[in-house]
Motif scaffolding. Structure first.
Motif, PDB file in Angstrom:
ATOM      1  N   PHE A  59       0.903  -1.164   0.000  1.00  0.00           N
ATOM      2  CA  PHE A  59       0.000   0.000   0.000  1.00  0.00           C
ATOM      3  C   PHE A  59       0.938   1.209   0.000  1.00  0.00           C
ATOM      4  O   PHE A  59       1.146   1.809  -1.044  1.00  0.00           O
ATOM      5  CB  PHE A  59      -0.901  -0.058   1.246  1.00  0.00           C
ATOM      6  N   VAL A  60       1.579   1.473   1.108  1.00  0.00           N
ATOM      7  CA  VAL A  60       2.636   2.489   1.200  1.00  0.00           C
ATOM      8  C   VAL A  60       3.556   2.055   2.345  1.00  0.00           C
ATOM      9  O   VAL A  60       3.093   1.878   3.474  1.00  0.00           O
ATOM     10  CB  VAL A  60       2.045   3.891   1.513  1.00  0.00           C
ATOM     11  N   ALA A  61       4.860   1.884   2.041  1.00  0.00           N
ATOM     12  CA  ALA A  61       5.803   1.393   3.067  1.00  0.00           C
ATOM     13  C   ALA A  61       6.371   2.522   3.921  1.00  0.00           C
ATOM     14  O   ALA A  61       7.417   2.361   4.544  1.00  0.00           O
ATOM     15  CB  ALA A  61       6.914   0.583   2.427  1.00  0.00           C
ATOM     16  N   VAL A 101      -6.290  -1.455   1.415  1.00  0.00           N
ATOM     17  CA  VAL A 101      -4.898  -1.686   1.837  1.00  0.00           C
ATOM     18  C   VAL A 101      -4.437  -3.033   1.282  1.00  0.00           C
ATOM     19  O   VAL A 101      -4.767  -4.092   1.815  1.00  0.00           O
ATOM     20  CB  VAL A 101      -4.772  -1.618   3.380  1.00  0.00           C
ATOM     21  N   ASN A 102      -3.677  -2.957   0.198  1.00  0.00           N
ATOM     22  CA  ASN A 102      -3.317  -4.160  -0.557  1.00  0.00           C
ATOM     23  C   ASN A 102      -2.060  -4.855  -0.042  1.00  0.00           C
ATOM     24  O   ASN A 102      -1.787  -5.986  -0.420  1.00  0.00           O
ATOM     25  CB  ASN A 102      -3.129  -3.791  -2.038  1.00  0.00           C
ATOM     26  N   GLY A 103      -1.268  -4.180   0.791  1.00  0.00           N
ATOM     27  CA  GLY A 103      -0.014  -4.780   1.260  1.00  0.00           C
ATOM     28  C   GLY A 103       0.526  -3.972   2.429  1.00  0.00           C
ATOM     29  O   GLY A 103      -0.259  -3.484   3.250  1.00  0.00           O
ATOM     30  N   PHE A 104       1.850  -3.772   2.467  1.00  0.00           N
ATOM     31  CA  PHE A 104       2.445  -3.027   3.584  1.00  0.00           C
ATOM     32  C   PHE A 104       1.805  -1.646   3.762  1.00  0.00           C
ATOM     33  O   PHE A 104       1.735  -0.866   2.808  1.00  0.00           O
ATOM     34  CB  PHE A 104       3.945  -2.812   3.342  1.00  0.00           C
ATOM     35  N   ALA A 125      -2.189  -7.810   3.909  1.00  0.00           N
ATOM     36  CA  ALA A 125      -1.710  -6.499   4.369  1.00  0.00           C
ATOM     37  C   ALA A 125      -0.987  -6.620   5.708  1.00  0.00           C
ATOM     38  O   ALA A 125      -1.264  -7.523   6.505  1.00  0.00           O
ATOM     39  CB  ALA A 125      -2.882  -5.530   4.503  1.00  0.00           C
ATOM     40  N   LYS A 126      -0.038  -5.723   5.902  1.00  0.00           N
ATOM     41  CA  LYS A 126       0.684  -5.677   7.179  1.00  0.00           C
ATOM     42  C   LYS A 126       0.719  -4.220   7.627  1.00  0.00           C
ATOM     43  O   LYS A 126       0.930  -3.318   6.806  1.00  0.00           O
ATOM     44  CB  LYS A 126       2.130  -6.155   7.004  1.00  0.00           C
TER      45      LYS A 126
END
Ligand code: CO8
Length: 257
Positions: A59-61, A101-104, A125-126
């Protein structure tokens, strides 16, 4: 826009952070694009709901660590203020904003998700606020929005340990409202966006404003605020239409008036 993708389809605005090689880290250019996009969204009557997501596996790291490492305290403060401007605009825009929220969603990414009205997370997601490991603290509103969403104790736990949590745990603590299988994330976000977009836009905007503004007031002031915002919705043409449609047993046709 160079760092985000923005398109409108069937009344829904899609904002995709588009720096996948840097896991969509927020640098000044991305923040500037986001501010411009949400300014455009605010003025566009055809946009009834917005979905924010990230390109690729994140998503956004977070805020861009490479950029931040080059900034002195004053420059860092400017970047922080820009981040706050973006998050506050997303929170204030008179349209529902859904984070898919697709990921980090780490640091500034978790803060971006929290500035949105509703968070739907992929099972992959994390979430984390890892800033203390970098010698800083959350700086795009995270110390405040996280505590308001999940409570002071859990916010302190997340911010002080910097621990990365799963979507399931984020759901358990109230950081996200829904969890979906990765391949169903966007469909689920669109479904929620369309449901909200089918309601009276003035009612949605006033509900958002009443909840957001009232949340930071004492109960007496907040109920006064609800009375004022309610009155604006009650005087709308869409109130007449919504109630007439119910009584006539038909679907309402809202006009945002
Ligand atoms: N900033 C800049 N680049 C990043 C960031 C970031 N936050 N996150 C990832 N990248 C880059 C990596 O450097 C790497 O680049 P390259 O390929 O050139 O080496 C690329 O993205 C891919 O990342 P990884 O190889 O690390 O991918 P992994 O799958 O191995 O790991 C992680 C993924 C776990 C997400 C890992 O990348 C990571 O830990 N990233 C940093 C997370 C983080 O600490 N975020 C918080 C940043 S601080 C913050 O957000 C503060 C907000 C307030 C700012 C106030 C302004 C002053």
């Amino acid at each position: 826009y160079e760092n985000i993708k923005y398109e409108v389809s069937e009344g829904i605005g899609y904002v995709t952070i588009n720096r996948p090689k840097a896991l969509n880290a927020l640098n000044m250019d991305v923040l500037t694009d986001l501010y411009a996009a949400f300014t455009e969204i605010e003025a566009d009557e055809t946009v009834k709901a917005v979905i924010v997501t990230g390109e690729g596996k994140a998503f956004v790291a977070g805020a861009d660590i490479a950029q931040m490492s080059q900034l002195n305290a004053l420059e860092g403060r400017e970047m922080m203020i820009m981040g706050h401007k973006v998050m506050n605009l997303i929170e204030a825009v008179e349209k529902p904003v859904i984070a898919a929220v697709n990921g980090f969603a780490l640091g500034g990414g978790c803060e971006l998700a929290m500035a949105c009205d509703i968070r739907i997370a992929s099972e992959k997601a994390k979430f984390a606020q890892p800033e203390v490991g970098l010698g800083i603290i959350p700086g795009f509103g995270g110390t405040q929005r996280l505590a308001r969403l999940v409570g002071k104790g859990m916010a302190k736990y997340m911010i002080m340990t910097a621990e990365m949590i799963s979507a399931a745990e984020a759901y358990r603590i109230g950081l996200v409202e829904k969890v979906a299988a990765p391949e169903e994330l966007m469909d689920e976000a669109v479904k929620v966006a369309k449901t909200i977009a089918s309601k009276a836009p003035i009612a949605i905007a006033t509900a958002k404003s009443a909840i957001n503004n009232g949340f930071d007031m004492d109960m007496k002031s907040a109920s006064k605020f609800e009375i004022e915002t309610f009155t604006a919705a009650f005087g709308s043409e869409d109130k007449t239409e919504g109630m007439a449609a119910f009584l006539e047993k038909r679907a309402p046709e809202f006009k945002n008036k």
